[in-house]
Design a protein around this motif. Sequence first.
Motif, PDB file in Angstrom:
ATOM      1  N   SER A 179       0.822  -1.214   0.000  1.00 31.64           N
ATOM      2  CA  SER A 179       0.000   0.000   0.000  1.00 31.64           C
ATOM      3  C   SER A 179       0.857   1.264   0.000  1.00 31.64           C
ATOM      4  O   SER A 179       0.459   2.290  -0.563  1.00 31.64           O
ATOM      5  N   VAL A 180       2.032   1.205   0.619  1.00 34.88           N
ATOM      6  CA  VAL A 180       2.919   2.361   0.661  1.00 34.88           C
ATOM      7  C   VAL A 180       3.412   2.700  -0.747  1.00 34.88           C
ATOM      8  O   VAL A 180       3.423   3.864  -1.169  1.00 34.88           O
ATOM      9  N   LEU A 181       3.797   1.677  -1.507  1.00 37.48           N
ATOM     10  CA  LEU A 181       4.255   1.894  -2.871  1.00 37.48           C
ATOM     11  C   LEU A 181       3.123   2.343  -3.778  1.00 37.48           C
ATOM     12  O   LEU A 181       3.315   3.178  -4.673  1.00 37.48           O
ATOM     13  N   LEU A 182       1.948   1.814  -3.566  1.00 37.46           N
ATOM     14  CA  LEU A 182       0.791   2.208  -4.383  1.00 37.46           C
ATOM     15  C   LEU A 182       0.467   3.681  -4.170  1.00 37.46           C
ATOM     16  O   LEU A 182       0.213   4.422  -5.123  1.00 37.46           O
ATOM     17  N   PHE A 183       0.497   4.118  -2.923  1.00 32.27           N
ATOM     18  CA  PHE A 183       0.263   5.534  -2.621  1.00 32.27           C
ATOM     19  C   PHE A 183       1.318   6.405  -3.298  1.00 32.27           C
ATOM     20  O   PHE A 183       1.020   7.469  -3.859  1.00 32.27           O
ATOM     21  N   GLY A 184       2.587   5.938  -3.239  1.00 33.33           N
ATOM     22  CA  GLY A 184       3.686   6.692  -3.826  1.00 33.33           C
ATOM     23  C   GLY A 184       3.651   6.746  -5.339  1.00 33.33           C
ATOM     24  O   GLY A 184       4.356   7.566  -5.947  1.00 33.33           O
ATOM     25  N   GLY A 185       2.841   5.899  -5.979  1.00 33.79           N
ATOM     26  CA  GLY A 185       2.732   5.911  -7.433  1.00 33.79           C
ATOM     27  C   GLY A 185       1.521   6.664  -7.945  1.00 33.79           C
ATOM     28  O   GLY A 185       1.595   7.369  -8.957  1.00 33.79           O
TER      29      GLY A 185
END
Length: 451
Positions: A179-185
Amino acid sequence: MISNAPVNVQTFVNEQPFGRFQWLVFFMCFVIVLLDGFDTAAIGFIAPSLQSEWHLVKANLAPVLSAALFGLACGALAAGPLSDRFGRRLLLTASVILFGVACVGSAFASTLGMLTVSRFVTGLGLGAAMPNAVTLMGEFCPDRRRATIINLMFCGFPLGAAFGGFLAAWMIPQFGWRSVLLFGGVTPLLLAVVLVAKMPESVRFMVANGKPRQQIQKALARISPAAFNSERFVLTENAPSTGAKGVGVVLSKQYIFGSAMLWTAYFMGLVIFYASINWMPVLLKDAALSPRSATLISALFPLGGVGAVLSGVLMDRWNANKVIAVCYVLTAASVYAIGQSVGNVGSLVLCVLLAGILMNTAQSSMPALAAAFYPTAGRGTGVAWMLGIGRFGGIAGSFLVAELTRRHYAFSEIFQAIAIAGVIAGAALIFKHFATPNAVSSRADIQPIEH
């Protein structure tokens, strides 16, 4: 009344208040840098969860922790010359789209190899975005406030990294590390829409490259309608001109030594930054802190970057090389102190915060120093190559700690080794100052554009 007298675009910018349009440019560039900091640091904060879920030893983390850094270096080295040729706006918008798409892809990686490749492509976009944001912002700033504004903008990087730590501490237990990477993308993809609609091209770039008068006039009129009263625009440089562009400027006789010292200082600064931000959560966890405490304490390190605003004010008033050199040397002392404080949580928190303030103040000040050092014809390349070559310091820092842990070095010994980089960075800037003390003010080069 229309005047045929030439208007110096930098003088025009200097004489106007820093208005709404320039604050809009600042906001867009600030968010880009914020997202860069968030995305670059995110992998370090998710590393403990990644290690547990995929049953990895610490040494296995080095490639994925460093993949984005290789991409950052390659992206910056390529984007600098391209921005000096094709413009800041095009490269900036394309790079934000690239790192957003790649970061979303990394959230769906199912193997370490896939994640490593995705992080590399993310780094390509991030590496191209950062120097173009710095260059574009610098070319819309009045001379008297350039370092302060750029440093304020660059505070977005450590704030984004710190926000990534606090967000990761909340999101990972709730939604998992992906979820952290998804938010960052997703966030940069939304920003790209705003950039396409609102981001201008650099006025200095347009004049230096002979763009149509109407384009220059329209951009300047967003700062002040008085631009419509002029038919001719010229550009004055406060840095020595070489007659070359891009790489030719950066590697010229006038600039090569200063360039090398900027590269050295930024390289060593990123040795400290990435060795700390990528490995501190893991090292603190191994030192008997809980995973949540390790993440929260580590997040204090990038949070200290707000000190760059004060540094920018000092740089605009005194010698910028000396101001940043002092910060690097003090960083070395405080990083050493982290290694001596692991047994005392209160002391550890204080040392991490102090090291973060000093480290990020120095590092966040470097782009403004580079932007002031080079002329417009080579500014994009000069800033980008400093950031790009410096990124290899981040790679070196990540692999340095991996190797030291493999050799079973103690917590205190690891931070002693990291601290040496701060001394080297400070020395490089002092050498630059004494070798090229008048490089930024030796003569003016006026390039008139007739319409």
